[in-house]
Motif scaffolding. Sequence first.
Motif, PDB file in Angstrom:
ATOM      1  N   PRO A 110       0.782  -1.237   0.000  1.00  0.00           N
ATOM      2  CA  PRO A 110       0.000   0.000   0.000  1.00  0.00           C
ATOM      3  C   PRO A 110       0.813   1.286   0.000  1.00  0.00           C
ATOM      4  O   PRO A 110       0.267   2.345  -0.309  1.00  0.00           O
ATOM      5  CB  PRO A 110      -0.830  -0.101   1.281  1.00  0.00           C
ATOM      6  N   SER A 111       2.083   1.232   0.339  1.00  0.00           N
ATOM      7  CA  SER A 111       2.828   2.482   0.446  1.00  0.00           C
ATOM      8  C   SER A 111       4.299   2.230   0.170  1.00  0.00           C
ATOM      9  O   SER A 111       4.764   1.087   0.196  1.00  0.00           O
ATOM     10  CB  SER A 111       2.687   3.059   1.862  1.00  0.00           C
ATOM     11  N   ALA A 112       5.025   3.302  -0.071  1.00  0.00           N
ATOM     12  CA  ALA A 112       6.452   3.192  -0.339  1.00  0.00           C
ATOM     13  C   ALA A 112       7.180   2.510   0.826  1.00  0.00           C
ATOM     14  O   ALA A 112       8.048   1.660   0.620  1.00  0.00           O
ATOM     15  CB  ALA A 112       7.032   4.578  -0.593  1.00  0.00           C
ATOM     16  N   GLN A 113       6.800   2.862   2.066  1.00  0.00           N
ATOM     17  CA  GLN A 113       7.473   2.284   3.238  1.00  0.00           C
ATOM     18  C   GLN A 113       7.277   0.778   3.274  1.00  0.00           C
ATOM     19  O   GLN A 113       8.194   0.009   3.546  1.00  0.00           O
ATOM     20  CB  GLN A 113       6.911   2.862   4.549  1.00  0.00           C
ATOM     21  N   VAL A 172       6.887  -1.247   0.859  1.00  0.00           N
ATOM     22  CA  VAL A 172       7.627  -1.934  -0.193  1.00  0.00           C
ATOM     23  C   VAL A 172       9.051  -2.198   0.238  1.00  0.00           C
ATOM     24  O   VAL A 172       9.566  -3.295   0.099  1.00  0.00           O
ATOM     25  CB  VAL A 172       7.655  -1.079  -1.487  1.00  0.00           C
ATOM     26  N   SER A 173       9.703  -1.187   0.793  1.00  0.00           N
ATOM     27  CA  SER A 173      11.143  -1.268   0.992  1.00  0.00           C
ATOM     28  C   SER A 173      11.547  -2.317   2.021  1.00  0.00           C
ATOM     29  O   SER A 173      12.715  -2.691   2.084  1.00  0.00           O
ATOM     30  CB  SER A 173      11.668   0.107   1.412  1.00  0.00           C
ATOM     31  N   ARG A 174      10.593  -2.850   2.777  1.00  0.00           N
ATOM     32  CA  ARG A 174      10.979  -3.774   3.829  1.00  0.00           C
ATOM     33  C   ARG A 174      11.444  -5.128   3.301  1.00  0.00           C
ATOM     34  O   ARG A 174      12.081  -5.890   3.990  1.00  0.00           O
ATOM     35  CB  ARG A 174       9.788  -4.026   4.758  1.00  0.00           C
ATOM     36  N   ASP A 175      11.084  -5.475   2.094  1.00  0.00           N
ATOM     37  CA  ASP A 175      11.306  -6.826   1.599  1.00  0.00           C
ATOM     38  C   ASP A 175      11.778  -6.746   0.163  1.00  0.00           C
ATOM     39  O   ASP A 175      11.080  -6.242  -0.694  1.00  0.00           O
ATOM     40  CB  ASP A 175       9.968  -7.570   1.707  1.00  0.00           C
ATOM     41  N   GLY A 176      12.999  -7.229  -0.109  1.00  0.00           N
ATOM     42  CA  GLY A 176      13.561  -7.012  -1.439  1.00  0.00           C
ATOM     43  C   GLY A 176      13.442  -8.163  -2.420  1.00  0.00           C
ATOM     44  O   GLY A 176      13.720  -7.995  -3.587  1.00  0.00           O
ATOM     45  N   ALA A 177      13.021  -9.370  -1.982  1.00  0.00           N
ATOM     46  CA  ALA A 177      13.055 -10.525  -2.879  1.00  0.00           C
ATOM     47  C   ALA A 177      11.886 -10.531  -3.846  1.00  0.00           C
ATOM     48  O   ALA A 177      10.820 -10.012  -3.550  1.00  0.00           O
ATOM     49  CB  ALA A 177      13.045 -11.803  -2.053  1.00  0.00           C
ATOM     50  N   GLY A 178      12.092 -11.100  -5.031  1.00  0.00           N
ATOM     51  CA  GLY A 178      11.018 -11.210  -6.021  1.00  0.00           C
ATOM     52  C   GLY A 178      10.708  -9.869  -6.660  1.00  0.00           C
ATOM     53  O   GLY A 178      11.498  -8.932  -6.580  1.00  0.00           O
ATOM     54  N   CYS A 179       9.549  -9.772  -7.318  1.00  0.00           N
ATOM     55  CA  CYS A 179       9.171  -8.543  -8.008  1.00  0.00           C
ATOM     56  C   CYS A 179       8.136  -7.789  -7.189  1.00  0.00           C
ATOM     57  O   CYS A 179       7.151  -8.365  -6.738  1.00  0.00           O
ATOM     58  CB  CYS A 179       8.588  -8.855  -9.382  1.00  0.00           C
ATOM     59  N   VAL A 180       8.359  -6.496  -7.024  1.00  0.00           N
ATOM     60  CA  VAL A 180       7.410  -5.645  -6.305  1.00  0.00           C
ATOM     61  C   VAL A 180       7.142  -4.393  -7.130  1.00  0.00           C
ATOM     62  O   VAL A 180       8.015  -3.930  -7.860  1.00  0.00           O
ATOM     63  CB  VAL A 180       7.938  -5.166  -4.927  1.00  0.00           C
ATOM     64  N   VAL A 181       5.932  -3.859  -6.993  1.00  0.00           N
ATOM     65  CA  VAL A 181       5.632  -2.578  -7.617  1.00  0.00           C
ATOM     66  C   VAL A 181       6.576  -1.544  -7.014  1.00  0.00           C
ATOM     67  O   VAL A 181       6.761  -1.506  -5.790  1.00  0.00           O
ATOM     68  CB  VAL A 181       4.160  -2.197  -7.388  1.00  0.00           C
ATOM     69  N   ASP A 182       7.201  -0.745  -7.868  1.00  0.00           N
ATOM     70  CA  ASP A 182       8.216   0.197  -7.411  1.00  0.00           C
ATOM     71  C   ASP A 182       7.644   1.158  -6.362  1.00  0.00           C
ATOM     72  O   ASP A 182       6.504   1.622  -6.489  1.00  0.00           O
ATOM     73  CB  ASP A 182       8.757   0.981  -8.605  1.00  0.00           C
ATOM     74  N   ALA A 183       8.473   1.452  -5.348  1.00  0.00           N
ATOM     75  CA  ALA A 183       8.016   2.276  -4.229  1.00  0.00           C
ATOM     76  C   ALA A 183       7.435   3.608  -4.697  1.00  0.00           C
ATOM     77  O   ALA A 183       6.445   4.094  -4.143  1.00  0.00           O
ATOM     78  CB  ALA A 183       9.174   2.514  -3.264  1.00  0.00           C
ATOM     79  N   SER A 184       8.026   4.179  -5.773  1.00  0.00           N
ATOM     80  CA  SER A 184       7.589   5.505  -6.212  1.00  0.00           C
ATOM     81  C   SER A 184       6.124   5.497  -6.661  1.00  0.00           C
ATOM     82  O   SER A 184       5.463   6.531  -6.645  1.00  0.00           O
ATOM     83  CB  SER A 184       8.467   5.986  -7.364  1.00  0.00           C
ATOM     84  N   GLU A 185       5.614   4.337  -7.091  1.00  0.00           N
ATOM     85  CA  GLU A 185       4.241   4.292  -7.587  1.00  0.00           C
ATOM     86  C   GLU A 185       3.328   3.437  -6.716  1.00  0.00           C
ATOM     87  O   GLU A 185       2.174   3.191  -7.075  1.00  0.00           O
ATOM     88  CB  GLU A 185       4.221   3.757  -9.025  1.00  0.00           C
ATOM     89  N   ALA A 186       3.861   2.966  -5.565  1.00  0.00           N
ATOM     90  CA  ALA A 186       3.108   1.994  -4.770  1.00  0.00           C
ATOM     91  C   ALA A 186       1.746   2.535  -4.327  1.00  0.00           C
ATOM     92  O   ALA A 186       0.726   1.859  -4.478  1.00  0.00           O
ATOM     93  CB  ALA A 186       3.929   1.571  -3.558  1.00  0.00           C
ATOM     94  N   ALA A 187       1.726   3.755  -3.818  1.00  0.00           N
ATOM     95  CA  ALA A 187       0.467   4.271  -3.265  1.00  0.00           C
ATOM     96  C   ALA A 187      -0.597   4.433  -4.358  1.00  0.00           C
ATOM     97  O   ALA A 187      -1.758   4.029  -4.190  1.00  0.00           O
ATOM     98  CB  ALA A 187       0.722   5.602  -2.560  1.00  0.00           C
ATOM     99  N   ASP A 188      -0.181   4.990  -5.513  1.00  0.00           N
ATOM    100  CA  ASP A 188      -1.128   5.129  -6.625  1.00  0.00           C
ATOM    101  C   ASP A 188      -1.600   3.763  -7.118  1.00  0.00           C
ATOM    102  O   ASP A 188      -2.779   3.556  -7.393  1.00  0.00           O
ATOM    103  CB  ASP A 188      -0.475   5.880  -7.799  1.00  0.00           C
ATOM    104  N   ALA A 189      -0.635   2.824  -7.220  1.00  0.00           N
ATOM    105  CA  ALA A 189      -0.983   1.496  -7.723  1.00  0.00           C
ATOM    106  C   ALA A 189      -1.984   0.822  -6.790  1.00  0.00           C
ATOM    107  O   ALA A 189      -2.940   0.187  -7.230  1.00  0.00           O
ATOM    108  CB  ALA A 189       0.267   0.632  -7.865  1.00  0.00           C
TER     109      ALA A 189
END
Length: 392
Positions: free
Chosen positions: A287-290, A292-309
């Motif tokens: 749900p938010s940039a914060q 996202v950054s907690r877990d780096g493995a696999g593919c994640v929606v980039d932090a910069s667009e997480a909230a909008d996504a």
Amino acid sequence: MTGADDGWLNALIGLLQGAQVALLQALAALGLAGTSHGQPAWPWALKLSGENLLIDLGQARRLVGSLAVVALVVVLLLLAGVWRRARVGALVAVPLMLLAAPWPDARVVWVAATPASFHRSPTGFTVQSIAQGRTLYAQHCVGCHGADGRGQGAWADARSMSPPNLAGPLLWRRADGDLLWHVMRGMRARDGALTMPAFGERLRDDEAWALIDFMKAQAAGETLRVTGIWALPAALPDVAVRCDGQSPRRLASWRGQRVRIVAQDDAPVEPQAPLEDPRLVTVRLAPSAQAVSRDGAGCVVDASEAADAWSVFALVSGTPSPAGTTLIADRDGWLRARSQPGQAGWSDDDLLCRTDTAPRAVQTAVVADGLGALIARMDAQPVRYVKGGFVH
Ligand code: HEC
């Protein structure tokens, strides 16, 4: 969408669309077409419609027959051009053939066009564009069209003509360019009175395209919320994705592969299901940039667009929050299946965008490989007809 036996119709509609686009491009290349909203303008008030042919198969067959006759006539005329003795024959045969051709009803085949009828949206249906459209919609449109697009906005009652339901099939029946035209130039009743105001003075072209993206995403979510299916195919919104800490790439760059979006909020309580699966590209959404950054493995929606996504995926899945929801898109980039929070596994009944629209009442038995069954059914029923008869 359609069954496999309608393949010829699909090809016919594709041919009509392709031929008209090619004609417009040729005119533009020769400098014979003007421009409108940054793209070559369709110079005529009519265009050939595929949509009506979907409804009226008889007319579609007549059109195919007529096209075959026209092709024969062209061959005959070419023959007559090079071979003298064919001339008399052609002179007699061509008018007879044209008379005998099963011409379709002109009112079915020709429909009103706007200069923007064949315009293509430049946005790529991105999360950014949909989010931008959402803001603009709240500023300019919600008063008449309502927060859910159903046309129950505060000003709607005061008007002579009530706004249409934008959360139904309307947006899919129109060509994107015609929607743009109507938003920018407004719409008029038969008596000339303005029904839908023109926004050309207040919006840039890219803002109008963003509004169209938002309205489609909203309509997809609303239909899903109300009917339980995506009755009209919705595209997977594009977004920047980061895999294993590498530099971001677009979600759309995986077109040709199946994609799974797994929305997890920052405090998952249940143990997470294994995310790796060779049949799909899996992308997690937080749900938010914060978060996202907690877990780096696999593919994640980039932090910069997480909230909008997060809010855009909530919109297309027709829920206030997508937490716990998983969405699956097919190889062509259409959203096809959803599992809801707490759902144990997949069955092929989770296919929400499909040819046989009635949910199957039986078949709830647990299948060993539910995801496999779902994928098999999804691949066997590709999305075909989309809007204005335009085939993707
Ligand atoms: C003052 C009320 C009003 C406002 C504000 C308004 N609309 Fe409309 N809209 C209408 C009405 C009424 C119609 C139906 C017009 C008709 O069919 O003649 C309509 C029709 C439409 C349609 C259907 C077009 C079609 O091809 O049939 C779309 C799309 C649309 N509006 C989008 C928007 C967007 C986007 C905005 C904000 C930028 C907006 N409207 C603002 C009243 C409004």
